[in-house]
Enzyme design. Sequence first.
Site, PDB file in Angstrom:
ATOM      1  N   GLY A  91     -16.709  29.930  36.856  1.00 39.45           N
ATOM      2  CA  GLY A  91     -16.542  28.519  37.137  1.00 39.45           C
ATOM      3  C   GLY A  91     -17.050  28.245  38.540  1.00 39.45           C
ATOM      4  O   GLY A  91     -16.635  28.912  39.497  1.00 39.45           O
TER       5      GLY A  91
ATOM      6  N   ASP B  50     -22.923  23.531  36.845  1.00 39.56           N
ATOM      7  CA  ASP B  50     -23.111  24.503  37.914  1.00 39.56           C
ATOM      8  C   ASP B  50     -24.063  23.999  38.983  1.00 39.56           C
ATOM      9  O   ASP B  50     -24.040  24.499  40.111  1.00 39.56           O
ATOM     10  CB  ASP B  50     -23.630  25.813  37.322  1.00 39.56           C
ATOM     11  CG  ASP B  50     -22.542  26.534  36.551  1.00 39.56           C
ATOM     12  OD1 ASP B  50     -21.918  27.437  37.121  1.00 39.56           O
ATOM     13  OD2 ASP B  50     -22.301  26.176  35.388  1.00 39.56           O
TER      14      ASP B  50
ATOM     15  N   ASN C 207     -26.000  23.698  33.332  1.00 43.21           N
ATOM     16  CA  ASN C 207     -24.644  24.069  32.929  1.00 43.21           C
ATOM     17  C   ASN C 207     -24.738  25.190  31.895  1.00 43.21           C
ATOM     18  O   ASN C 207     -25.829  25.621  31.510  1.00 43.21           O
ATOM     19  CB  ASN C 207     -23.901  22.856  32.359  1.00 43.21           C
ATOM     20  CG  ASN C 207     -22.415  23.113  32.194  1.00 43.21           C
ATOM     21  OD1 ASN C 207     -21.765  23.633  33.101  1.00 43.21           O
ATOM     22  ND2 ASN C 207     -21.864  22.765  31.046  1.00 43.21           N
TER      23      ASN C 207
END
Length: 355
Positions: free
Chosen positions: A49, A237, A247
């Site tokens: 994450g 991201d 992402n």
Amino acid sequence: MAFRAIEWLDDSDTLQLIDQKVLPQQVRYLELNTTAEIARAIHDMTVRGAPAIGVAAAFGILQAARSFADAPAEEMQSALQQADAVLRASRPTAVNLFWALDRMKAVWADATDPANLPAALHREALAIEEDDIAVNRAISAEALKILPQKVTFFHHCNTGSLATVDLGTALGIIRSAHEAGHEVFAYLDETRPRLQGAKLSSFELLEFGVPHAIVVDGASAHIMRTQDVDIAVVGCDRVAANGDVANKIGTYNLALAAADNDVPFYVAAPMSTIDFATPDGDAIEIEERDSAEVTEINGHAIAPPDAPAFNPAFDVTPNRLIAGIITEYGIARPPFTDSLAAMRTAQQNALKEDV
């Protein structure tokens, strides 16, 4: 919260992480004592994450400084340069990693007094951690302004408490809507190849009592056509200056399915994830990971021996498919080059007021 994905244990100079590789079958905490251990944990996705990666890296720099607290200034600077390089190499796509390391580097790069440097880096690492908590809550507050009372979500990957310090970004929006009294249901795609949706997002929503169902990745278009999905919301991201979004692999597919079924597609993105130095998605480096992630599940082969596989970890969703990018300063909408620049101005003005 029944679990904490990332926590600094100051008495022992230790970063405690929940081992996301063994969830949901086990809830196991690891204590990492060196910068090298933190870099490995980032690379092998023990911690994952974008926001959590950034926070972990900040504490990795702090660990290096404390390890050389009694060393001469030149030796500490060399150690910090090495720690910075190792952490930057751990994963290439998530811009939060570099954003956090840049914040820490601004503290240590020109420091001449090694005696005071660990304390200064400790303050900055804690500030990065506290900022993540505040930003996530602000993103949810902005999202709640546009959600109907009864709302069905579609979500990809994992963007909740396991991907951040506390609430989360996109999954945090789903949880916040539930806690605010909305009638919430969420479809979670499994998110091949590492199954973060099935393993991690479902684990979180079960913990917080949020109604949901896991679906296979290929079911998204069918579900959007038949199940009255109100909104697709994902994390990211990296966001380029023009609003293209990198992402987890499969995000682009989901955005295409949403567009074909008139489901608005939103991205939850802290300002730290917006990379104004990257003009568009074509300029974003896409991490490629071990092919075994595709050919195996939990170490068990699902493909013929020696079968070749290609495993890009991320994709880029073009800005034309995105209805809005939800930040802590509001919701950016097309044209994103203008709206994201306005968000940056709002951020800069807010920072000036805080000084």
